[in-house]
Design an enzyme around this catalytic site. Sequence first.
Site, PDB file in Angstrom:
ATOM      1  N   HIS A 204      32.877  34.565  31.966  1.00  0.00           N
ATOM      2  CA  HIS A 204      33.567  35.295  33.040  1.00  0.00           C
ATOM      3  C   HIS A 204      32.838  35.271  34.371  1.00  0.00           C
ATOM      4  O   HIS A 204      33.318  35.830  35.347  1.00  0.00           O
ATOM      5  CB  HIS A 204      33.820  36.751  32.639  1.00  0.00           C
ATOM      6  CG  HIS A 204      32.558  37.568  32.546  1.00  0.00           C
ATOM      7  ND1 HIS A 204      31.762  37.579  31.433  1.00  0.00           N
ATOM      8  CD2 HIS A 204      31.965  38.387  33.434  1.00  0.00           C
ATOM      9  CE1 HIS A 204      30.733  38.379  31.634  1.00  0.00           C
ATOM     10  NE2 HIS A 204      30.826  38.884  32.849  1.00  0.00           N
TER      11      HIS A 204
HETATM   12  C1  UD1 Z   1      32.864  42.784  36.335  1.00  0.00           C
HETATM   13  C2  UD1 Z   1      31.472  42.894  36.898  1.00  0.00           C
HETATM   14  C3  UD1 Z   1      30.525  41.965  36.159  1.00  0.00           C
HETATM   15  C4  UD1 Z   1      30.593  42.207  34.661  1.00  0.00           C
HETATM   16  C5  UD1 Z   1      32.035  42.118  34.191  1.00  0.00           C
HETATM   17  C6  UD1 Z   1      32.079  42.499  32.740  1.00  0.00           C
HETATM   18  C7  UD1 Z   1      31.145  43.376  39.286  1.00  0.00           C
HETATM   19  C8  UD1 Z   1      30.838  42.794  40.597  1.00  0.00           C
HETATM   20  N1  UD1 Z   1      31.428  42.518  38.302  1.00  0.00           N
HETATM   21  O1  UD1 Z   1      33.328  41.449  36.578  1.00  0.00           O
HETATM   22  O2  UD1 Z   1      29.207  42.215  36.588  1.00  0.00           O
HETATM   23  O3  UD1 Z   1      29.800  41.262  34.014  1.00  0.00           O
HETATM   24  O4  UD1 Z   1      32.848  43.031  34.940  1.00  0.00           O
HETATM   25  O5  UD1 Z   1      33.275  42.183  32.119  1.00  0.00           O
HETATM   26  O6  UD1 Z   1      31.140  44.556  39.136  1.00  0.00           O
HETATM   27  N2  UD1 Z   1      41.064  42.433  35.438  1.00  0.00           N
HETATM   28  C9  UD1 Z   1      42.072  42.771  34.564  1.00  0.00           C
HETATM   29  N3  UD1 Z   1      41.923  43.914  33.823  1.00  0.00           N
HETATM   30  C10 UD1 Z   1      40.861  44.715  33.938  1.00  0.00           C
HETATM   31  C11 UD1 Z   1      39.854  44.368  34.843  1.00  0.00           C
HETATM   32  C12 UD1 Z   1      39.972  43.223  35.587  1.00  0.00           C
HETATM   33  O7  UD1 Z   1      43.066  42.079  34.437  1.00  0.00           O
HETATM   34  O8  UD1 Z   1      40.808  45.724  33.237  1.00  0.00           O
HETATM   35  C13 UD1 Z   1      41.170  41.183  36.218  1.00  0.00           C
HETATM   36  C14 UD1 Z   1      41.664  41.400  37.644  1.00  0.00           C
HETATM   37  O9  UD1 Z   1      42.475  40.319  38.006  1.00  0.00           O
HETATM   38  C15 UD1 Z   1      40.399  41.342  38.458  1.00  0.00           C
HETATM   39  C16 UD1 Z   1      39.526  40.366  37.666  1.00  0.00           C
HETATM   40  O10 UD1 Z   1      39.884  40.581  36.305  1.00  0.00           O
HETATM   41  O11 UD1 Z   1      40.624  40.928  39.777  1.00  0.00           O
HETATM   42  C17 UD1 Z   1      38.044  40.615  37.869  1.00  0.00           C
HETATM   43  O12 UD1 Z   1      37.708  41.983  37.648  1.00  0.00           O
HETATM   44  P1  UD1 Z   1      36.419  42.656  38.393  1.00  0.00           P
HETATM   45  O13 UD1 Z   1      36.178  44.015  37.861  1.00  0.00           O
HETATM   46  O14 UD1 Z   1      36.555  42.511  39.875  1.00  0.00           O
HETATM   47  O15 UD1 Z   1      35.256  41.715  37.993  1.00  0.00           O
HETATM   48  P2  UD1 Z   1      34.857  41.094  36.606  1.00  0.00           P
HETATM   49  O16 UD1 Z   1      34.922  39.627  36.715  1.00  0.00           O
HETATM   50  O17 UD1 Z   1      35.604  41.769  35.519  1.00  0.00           O
HETATM   51  N1  UDP Z   2      32.594  42.160  24.195  1.00  0.00           N
HETATM   52  C1  UDP Z   2      33.684  42.684  23.482  1.00  0.00           C
HETATM   53  N2  UDP Z   2      34.812  41.912  23.341  1.00  0.00           N
HETATM   54  C2  UDP Z   2      34.909  40.655  23.860  1.00  0.00           C
HETATM   55  C3  UDP Z   2      33.797  40.133  24.582  1.00  0.00           C
HETATM   56  C4  UDP Z   2      32.669  40.928  24.739  1.00  0.00           C
HETATM   57  O1  UDP Z   2      33.620  43.804  22.990  1.00  0.00           O
HETATM   58  O2  UDP Z   2      35.956  40.014  23.691  1.00  0.00           O
HETATM   59  C5  UDP Z   2      31.403  43.010  24.381  1.00  0.00           C
HETATM   60  C6  UDP Z   2      30.075  42.386  23.992  1.00  0.00           C
HETATM   61  O3  UDP Z   2      29.794  42.581  22.622  1.00  0.00           O
HETATM   62  C7  UDP Z   2      29.106  43.165  24.871  1.00  0.00           C
HETATM   63  C8  UDP Z   2      29.911  43.432  26.138  1.00  0.00           C
HETATM   64  O4  UDP Z   2      31.276  43.234  25.768  1.00  0.00           O
HETATM   65  O5  UDP Z   2      28.787  44.414  24.268  1.00  0.00           O
HETATM   66  C9  UDP Z   2      29.522  42.467  27.213  1.00  0.00           C
HETATM   67  O6  UDP Z   2      30.358  42.634  28.305  1.00  0.00           O
HETATM   68  P1  UDP Z   2      30.688  41.480  29.339  1.00  0.00           P
HETATM   69  O7  UDP Z   2      30.354  40.157  28.771  1.00  0.00           O
HETATM   70  O8  UDP Z   2      32.074  41.738  29.806  1.00  0.00           O
HETATM   71  O9  UDP Z   2      29.755  41.837  30.583  1.00  0.00           O
HETATM   72  P2  UDP Z   2      28.229  41.506  30.943  1.00  0.00           P
HETATM   73  O10 UDP Z   2      27.373  41.948  29.816  1.00  0.00           O
HETATM   74  O11 UDP Z   2      28.150  40.046  31.244  1.00  0.00           O
HETATM   75  O12 UDP Z   2      28.007  42.301  32.186  1.00  0.00           O
END
Ligand code: UD1
Ligand code: UDP
Length: 364
Positions: A204
């Site tokens: 991601h």
């Molecule tokens: C965010 C965090 C990242 C973390 C990740 C974990 C920041 C800058 N980024 O990234 O550090 O590793 O979460 O998963 O805070 N969206 C949905 N449903 C949701 C949330 C998001 O559809 O519930 C989609 C939206 O189109 C959104 C995109 O995902 O624009 C990105 O979401 P966003 O929270 O901006 O950043 P992440 O890539 O999820």
């Molecule tokens: N995770 C989950 N379901 C998924 C993918 C990840 O529950 O389909 C969990 C994973 O075990 C870990 C957390 O999500 O506990 C990690 O989150 P993510 O990779 O979104 O964010 P990051 O750690 O990179 O900030």
Amino acid sequence: MKILCVCGARPNFMKIAPIAEAFSNSGIQYLIVHTGQHYSPEMSRDFFEQLEIPKPDVNLEVGSGSHAQQTAEIMKRFEPVVIEKSPDAVLVVGDVNSTIACGLTAVKLGIRLIHVEAGLRSCDKAMPEEINRILTDSISDMLFVSEPSGIENLRREGRPEESLFLAGNVMIDTLRRRLSIAEESDILNRLGLRERQFITLTLHRPENVDSKRQLLKVLDLIERAAKISTIVFPIHPRAGKAFKKAGLEGKLSEISNVIITPPLGYIDFLKLLTSSACVLTDSGGVQEETTALEIPCITLRKNTERPITISEGTNILTGLNPERVGGELQRLSGNNFKAAGKCPKLWDGKAAERIAEQVRKTLA
Ligand code: UD1
Ligand code: UDP
């Protein structure tokens, strides 16, 4: 003593769950504030249920947006909550936009700030999380660190010695608490998988999914990996949307030996991790979980803010480099996917207890 505990995005929930439990056990009064940064049920609600986190007392419902919009909107909505609740401290976890937004709001109101998972540094300011980490640590009063590199980084940045605490890893507290429940998950049956006969993939990070050029490398990498073993790819919404936007969704689904699922709940995902031959990821948390589980992990990034997962754990950095990933997978498969690694000290399931004890001592 009253503490506002902030969470907002998926990786925050695994960190807040044991902290909430430890605060309850030590009589610390707390409220849970959900910023709403993640809001889809499979990215938020399901974790509250599966990790038995108390329902948020406040949901700021901020949703998605650009960095500035999201950060600013969280600050605007969090400020009146802090004023109304008048806590003794605000606690933030991790490195997402919710972390810095709520941290900054708290200190501007003169409220003490506690940062859990402080001190991690990738030294790569192109990562939005690195900015969030540096800024949050620079304004926090109590810095709870998960691995020794974090203490060194914070010392180098001049943070006062009395604010630094090597507490261990709260994400691994959750993992240890949920392992036996995860054993019962039927996800392998549901996906038609057999133990150790598949590779789990998560992706991601913007640097890996936000451009067509990078997504083409992802496809190349998946094709190579799928020749070695079945790939299971629970797809993050950001990655799902990026494949669609680049017009590559069809190409992804055409690769044989790949199972694509929506994001999985914690229990199913943990079962998938414990049963994987190997994991390919760019997630921060998954690098730590594979180290704790001693499952081989190939990290599709050029750097990591969690160096202990390499020096002690099972992690290998390859970047988004299909040839290198293919080579590492060949090597691992030749060795029956055996991982050489040990679980770091203090990743023992008791980090949140140590944090609660220290918070009580310091704020009393
Ligand atoms: C965010 C965090 C990242 C973390 C990740 C974990 C920041 C800058 N980024 O990234 O550090 O590793 O979460 O998963 O805070 N969206 C949905 N449903 C949701 C949330 C998001 O559809 O519930 C989609 C939206 O189109 C959104 C995109 O995902 O624009 C990105 O979401 P966003 O929270 O901006 O950043 P992440 O890539 O999820
Ligand atoms: N995770 C989950 N379901 C998924 C993918 C990840 O529950 O389909 C969990 C994973 O075990 C870990 C957390 O999500 O506990 C990690 O989150 P993510 O990779 O979104 O964010 P990051 O750690 O990179 O900030």
